[in-house]
Design a protein around this motif. Sequence first.
Motif, PDB file in Angstrom:
ATOM      1  N   LEU A 177      -5.438  88.154  12.031  1.00  0.00           N
ATOM      2  CA  LEU A 177      -6.652  88.453  12.784  1.00  0.00           C
ATOM      3  C   LEU A 177      -6.334  89.126  14.109  1.00  0.00           C
ATOM      4  O   LEU A 177      -6.911  90.182  14.446  1.00  0.00           O
ATOM      5  N   TYR A 178      -5.410  88.557  14.869  1.00  0.00           N
ATOM      6  CA  TYR A 178      -5.139  89.108  16.198  1.00  0.00           C
ATOM      7  C   TYR A 178      -4.267  90.358  16.152  1.00  0.00           C
ATOM      8  O   TYR A 178      -4.317  91.175  17.072  1.00  0.00           O
ATOM      9  N   ALA A 179      -3.507  90.533  15.086  1.00  0.00           N
ATOM     10  CA  ALA A 179      -2.827  91.821  14.901  1.00  0.00           C
ATOM     11  C   ALA A 179      -3.864  92.919  14.683  1.00  0.00           C
ATOM     12  O   ALA A 179      -3.741  94.031  15.227  1.00  0.00           O
ATOM     13  N   GLY A 180      -4.898  92.595  13.903  1.00  0.00           N
ATOM     14  CA  GLY A 180      -5.981  93.555  13.698  1.00  0.00           C
ATOM     15  C   GLY A 180      -6.741  93.844  14.979  1.00  0.00           C
ATOM     16  O   GLY A 180      -7.105  94.999  15.255  1.00  0.00           O
ATOM     17  N   ILE A 181      -6.974  92.812  15.795  1.00  0.00           N
ATOM     18  CA  ILE A 181      -7.664  93.016  17.075  1.00  0.00           C
ATOM     19  C   ILE A 181      -6.835  93.895  17.998  1.00  0.00           C
ATOM     20  O   ILE A 181      -7.364  94.794  18.665  1.00  0.00           O
ATOM     21  N   LEU A 208      -5.984  99.148  20.645  1.00  0.00           N
ATOM     22  CA  LEU A 208      -5.099 100.278  20.958  1.00  0.00           C
ATOM     23  C   LEU A 208      -5.712 101.605  20.498  1.00  0.00           C
ATOM     24  O   LEU A 208      -5.588 102.627  21.184  1.00  0.00           O
ATOM     25  N   VAL A 209      -6.385 101.578  19.334  1.00  0.00           N
ATOM     26  CA  VAL A 209      -7.056 102.794  18.864  1.00  0.00           C
ATOM     27  C   VAL A 209      -8.247 103.118  19.770  1.00  0.00           C
ATOM     28  O   VAL A 209      -8.472 104.277  20.149  1.00  0.00           O
ATOM     29  N   ALA A 210      -9.009 102.082  20.156  1.00  0.00           N
ATOM     30  CA  ALA A 210     -10.169 102.301  21.029  1.00  0.00           C
ATOM     31  C   ALA A 210      -9.741 102.851  22.381  1.00  0.00           C
ATOM     32  O   ALA A 210     -10.471 103.630  23.009  1.00  0.00           O
ATOM     33  N   ARG A 211      -8.541 102.473  22.819  1.00  0.00           N
ATOM     34  CA  ARG A 211      -8.041 102.950  24.116  1.00  0.00           C
ATOM     35  C   ARG A 211      -7.846 104.463  24.133  1.00  0.00           C
ATOM     36  O   ARG A 211      -7.898 105.107  25.187  1.00  0.00           O
ATOM     37  N   LEU A 212      -7.635 105.046  22.947  1.00  0.00           N
ATOM     38  CA  LEU A 212      -7.452 106.500  22.867  1.00  0.00           C
ATOM     39  C   LEU A 212      -8.757 107.247  23.112  1.00  0.00           C
ATOM     40  O   LEU A 212      -8.732 108.420  23.500  1.00  0.00           O
ATOM     41  N   PHE A 213      -9.885 106.574  22.875  1.00  0.00           N
ATOM     42  CA  PHE A 213     -11.178 107.251  22.971  1.00  0.00           C
ATOM     43  C   PHE A 213     -12.009 106.799  24.164  1.00  0.00           C
ATOM     44  O   PHE A 213     -12.948 107.487  24.560  1.00  0.00           O
ATOM     45  N   PHE A 214     -11.690 105.623  24.714  1.00  0.00           N
ATOM     46  CA  PHE A 214     -12.480 105.092  25.818  1.00  0.00           C
ATOM     47  C   PHE A 214     -11.577 104.788  27.004  1.00  0.00           C
ATOM     48  O   PHE A 214     -10.395 104.437  26.845  1.00  0.00           O
ATOM     49  N   ASP A 215     -12.147 104.905  28.185  1.00  0.00           N
ATOM     50  CA  ASP A 215     -11.423 104.587  29.411  1.00  0.00           C
ATOM     51  C   ASP A 215     -11.433 103.080  29.624  1.00  0.00           C
ATOM     52  O   ASP A 215     -12.492 102.472  29.754  1.00  0.00           O
ATOM     53  N   MET A 216     -10.248 102.473  29.624  1.00  0.00           N
ATOM     54  CA  MET A 216     -10.143 101.028  29.778  1.00  0.00           C
ATOM     55  C   MET A 216      -9.364 100.685  31.044  1.00  0.00           C
ATOM     56  O   MET A 216      -8.442 101.419  31.431  1.00  0.00           O
ATOM     57  N   GLY A 233      -1.045  95.438  29.407  1.00  0.00           N
ATOM     58  CA  GLY A 233      -2.184  94.572  29.727  1.00  0.00           C
ATOM     59  C   GLY A 233      -2.961  94.176  28.481  1.00  0.00           C
ATOM     60  O   GLY A 233      -3.363  93.018  28.327  1.00  0.00           O
ATOM     61  N   LEU A 234      -3.177  95.152  27.585  1.00  0.00           N
ATOM     62  CA  LEU A 234      -3.876  94.847  26.332  1.00  0.00           C
ATOM     63  C   LEU A 234      -3.065  93.891  25.471  1.00  0.00           C
ATOM     64  O   LEU A 234      -3.613  92.961  24.864  1.00  0.00           O
ATOM     65  N   LEU A 235      -1.754  94.107  25.406  1.00  0.00           N
ATOM     66  CA  LEU A 235      -0.892  93.240  24.605  1.00  0.00           C
ATOM     67  C   LEU A 235      -0.943  91.799  25.105  1.00  0.00           C
ATOM     68  O   LEU A 235      -1.092  90.849  24.319  1.00  0.00           O
ATOM     69  N   CYS A 263      -1.671  84.018  30.505  1.00  0.00           N
ATOM     70  CA  CYS A 263      -1.023  84.061  29.195  1.00  0.00           C
ATOM     71  C   CYS A 263       0.135  83.065  29.128  1.00  0.00           C
ATOM     72  O   CYS A 263       0.291  82.355  28.125  1.00  0.00           O
ATOM     73  N   ALA A 264       0.941  82.998  30.192  1.00  0.00           N
ATOM     74  CA  ALA A 264       2.067  82.059  30.205  1.00  0.00           C
ATOM     75  C   ALA A 264       1.573  80.626  30.074  1.00  0.00           C
ATOM     76  O   ALA A 264       2.115  79.825  29.289  1.00  0.00           O
ATOM     77  N   GLY A 265       0.528  80.271  30.830  1.00  0.00           N
ATOM     78  CA  GLY A 265      -0.009  78.919  30.742  1.00  0.00           C
ATOM     79  C   GLY A 265      -0.606  78.618  29.384  1.00  0.00           C
ATOM     80  O   GLY A 265      -0.437  77.514  28.838  1.00  0.00           O
ATOM     81  N   ALA A 266      -1.302  79.599  28.778  1.00  0.00           N
ATOM     82  CA  ALA A 266      -1.935  79.386  27.475  1.00  0.00           C
ATOM     83  C   ALA A 266      -0.899  79.214  26.370  1.00  0.00           C
ATOM     84  O   ALA A 266      -1.032  78.342  25.504  1.00  0.00           O
TER      85      ALA A 266
END
Length: 447
Positions: free
Chosen positions: A95-99, A104-112, A118-120, A182-185
């Motif tokens: 699931l999270y590999a798909g997310i 990453l694909v959406a980042r190519l088309f939209f300004d994030m 950061g996304l990883l 992320c480290a705490g989680a």
Amino acid sequence: MTKDALRRLWPLMMLYAGRMGTALVGLLVLPLFNKLLGPEQFGVIAILLSLQTLLVILDLGLAISIGRDVASLSAEQLPLVRAMLFHAEKVLAVLYAGILLFTLVARLFFDMPLGFSGLLVTVLLFGAITHQNVCQVALLARQDYAWAGVGQLMAVLLRHLLTLACFHLFAATLDVFLYTQCAGAVLYAWLTRTRLLARIPPVDSTLPLPASHARKLSMALMVNGIAGACAMQLDKPIVGALAGAAQTTPYYLATVLSLTPLTFLAGPVVQFFQPKLMASLARSEGLVDPALVRRFLLCIIATAFVPGLVLWLAAEPLTALWLHGAPNHVVVSEYTRILVVGATFGALGYVPHVLLVARQQYTFMAVASLALTTLTLLGTAWAAFHGDVRRICYIYATYHTAAAVVLWWRAQNHDAVLRRALAPVAPVAFLACLSSIVLGLLVLRFT
């Protein structure tokens, strides 16, 4: 209070301690983040926290199915929990590999606002918290209330205090927030998994997942989870998009305040009684202990109806105190008085909901949830388009009420066992419903 009474109440106290963690974050820590990060960076964090809440709910039904199955297992069947956990981890990894791929694909088309790293880290953060929630549900199902309650409190405080410390040591930036969170989680997800496995007898990791459990991870569970999450999370974006940000703020605040009795008071009661009812059904070959159902309902009334009544009666002074006298507190209190009627009525639905989950009525629950969510969101969009937020409050009060009515109807008509279990508490539930109807009529008359 006697030692015996204290011993019985101690698990419930531990669950309340866990819910206090979330409350403390909302009341104390988030305002500090806002001050240190500034409105632009904190705006991104607010969106990320909302997505985090949504994704934990949208776990493909893993938490619901594992909670139900683990609570129903006998001592000899406990090794199967490991097979369930390993299967859940595989599903979450896919699931999270798909997310991640999607973002990453959406980042190519939209300004994030986030780069690749950061996304990883953000996806890893979301995945760790979802994994932690699945393990937490399994621990609750085994009635390990002390670890689940205190652990939840410590996990939330650890993540956010670590973030505040790094803000002061390094810099108050979005990247520092993401890495420390992320480290705490990840750390707490590992600790929770270790605790769960320590309570389960060892078994060959190649043990196949029971077919019954695999069937439960079905489209019905996914639809039920997605529909419920959309109903509770998409109303704010719809109001913002169609009615404007100025209209969204008082509605959002009223929603938070009106749902407080359910979230922080009635929620731990459900966590406490659900595994006990599941275990009762498993031990007695499908029979339900009526005394347990009665105590469950009375606790729901005490933790949802009584605070809800206080909130309804004193909405304006309580809202003014909470918002420190902000100019919009009058509008917030008006919306709160409408929403809290539906929320308290809807709390009655917890009792049949738990029994229907025990009966694996996932298909019916999915159809009902999808239908109610569709009607609710369509009504919300229509009212928001006309700028009528007050009408949206009535729509959501109706949504909570209708959901409770549908669940009670289904539980009463599903089989004789559930009908006998609910019969002793039906008069109490009827009186509670009648009080909600009276409050609703008073709202319509005087607001």
